[in-house]
Design an enzyme around this catalytic site. Structure first.
Site, PDB file in Angstrom:
ATOM      1  N   CYS A 152       0.867  -1.184   0.000  1.00 20.70           N
ATOM      2  CA  CYS A 152       0.000   0.000   0.000  1.00 20.70           C
ATOM      3  C   CYS A 152       0.898   1.226   0.000  1.00 20.70           C
ATOM      4  CB  CYS A 152      -0.878  -0.020   1.252  1.00 20.70           C
ATOM      5  SG  CYS A 152      -1.887   1.460   1.453  1.00 20.70           S
TER       6      CYS A 152
ATOM      7  N   CYS B 108      -0.646   3.321  -6.580  1.00 19.24           N
ATOM      8  CA  CYS B 108      -1.619   2.746  -5.646  1.00 19.24           C
ATOM      9  C   CYS B 108      -1.798   1.314  -6.114  1.00 19.24           C
ATOM     10  CB  CYS B 108      -2.944   3.498  -5.699  1.00 19.24           C
ATOM     11  SG  CYS B 108      -4.278   2.680  -4.781  1.00 19.24           S
TER      12      CYS B 108
HETATM   13  N1  DGL Z   1      -3.810   0.169  -2.013  1.00 25.20           N
HETATM   14  C1  DGL Z   1      -3.627   1.458  -1.440  1.00 25.20           C
HETATM   15  C2  DGL Z   1      -2.416   2.196  -1.967  1.00 25.20           C
HETATM   16  O1  DGL Z   1      -1.548   1.576  -2.571  1.00 25.20           O
HETATM   17  C3  DGL Z   1      -4.794   2.216  -1.122  1.00 25.20           C
HETATM   18  C4  DGL Z   1      -5.819   2.932  -1.066  1.00 25.20           C
HETATM   19  C5  DGL Z   1      -6.507   3.470   0.173  1.00 25.20           C
HETATM   20  O2  DGL Z   1      -6.712   2.714   1.108  1.00 25.20           O
HETATM   21  O3  DGL Z   1      -6.845   4.669   0.112  1.00 25.20           O
HETATM   22  O4  DGL Z   1      -2.267   3.360  -1.781  1.00 25.20           O
END
Ligand code: DGL
Length: 264
Positions: free
Chosen positions: A75, A188
């Site tokens: 993340c 993301c």
């Molecule tokens: N998968 C996340 C990232 O890479 C996330 C999104 C979130 O929870 O806002 O930033």
């Protein structure tokens, strides 16, 4: 025989599955636990101090319960703020996921790169520092999206968002000032879940950079090559206690009955 490697992969939701599939491909012998703080999704909406406290609280419990050899923070929104605290507090290697600005700028021919991430990720000092350190002569456009990660979750849940809505989120990535953007960093982990649609809806072809293969290579560097003859396992757990069974089945992951706990 040595015990199989245990890898913990963490995200706020299902985006980390894009990292999971690459890690599982290079270490098919490992026992992998996928932990999602879906009760806290989206991390984009959390203030920085609350996000760090929440992730540290979850890791207190996750590490005690699973004793992983290595953790992957799949993340960007969490990695770009919580990695230093996690590394200071817990004695295991952490592999983070941060915007792939260095390889993107190295690869861009037009010297026009866009970074598409959550609003929080593109606002972070960590991301700004990557641009200062690695953009060189590239013009980098930061594009913060509030909606694309929830759209990716909806897509996996079988309720895809319209083309017009996705087009609106990605439009600012496409800069034409005489030279056109040729490289877009997917900052993301949810976004590669929408890659087919992002490719189809782009106003002109670009190279979308998914960092997951590089993260898997880093895991290999730290843990070493797979142990022959051992077949690994994959389990997933969710802080809401609600596992999306059909999605997990597509990725070959077993839902685990216990929920992720420890959120502060
Ligand atoms: N998968 C996340 C990232 O890479 C996330 C999104 C979130 O929870 O806002 O930033």
């Amino acid at each position: 025989m040595a015990a199989p490697s245990k890898i913990l992969i963490f995200d706020s939701g299902l985006g980390g599955l894009t990292v999971y599939r690459e890690v599982a491909a290079v270490r098919p012998d490992a026992d992998i636990v996928y932990a999602a703080d879906d009760a806290g999704f989206p991390y984009n909406a959390l203030p920085e101090t609350a996000l760090v406290a929440r992730v540290v609280g979850l890791f207190d419990d996750l590490i005690a319960a699973h004793r992983p050899d290595l953790a992957v923070i799949a993340c960007n929104t969490a990695s770009t703020i919580a990695l230093p605290t996690l590394r200071e507090k817990f004695a295991l290697p952490f592999v983070g996921t941060v915007p792939a600005i260095k390889p993107a700028c190295a690869a861009s021919v037009t010297r026009r790169v866009s970074v598409l991430g959550t609003e929080a990720t593109v606002a972070r000092e960590y991301t700004r520092a990557l641009i200062r350190d690695f953009a060189k002569d590239c013009q980098v456009t930061l594009v913060g999206s509030k909606n694309l990660a929830p759209y990716a979750e909806a897509e996996l849940a079988g309720a895809p968002t319209s083309d017009a809505q996705i087009r609106a989120e990605i439009a600012p990535c496409f800069v034409d000032d005489g030279k056109r953007t040729d490289t877009v960093v997917l900052a993301c982990t949810h976004y590669p879940l929408l890659l087919d649609r992002l490719t189809r809806l782009a106003p002109w072809p670009v190279n979308y950079i998914d960092p997951a293969p590089a993260i898997a290579r880093r895991v290999l560097d730290l843990l070493g090559p797979p142990a022959p003859l051992h077949r690994g396992s994959s389990h997933a757990m969710f802080s809401s206690g609600r596992a999306p069974h059909a999605v997990l089945a597509r990725f070959g992951i077993e839902p685990q009955p216990t929920a992720v706990s420890g959120a502060k």
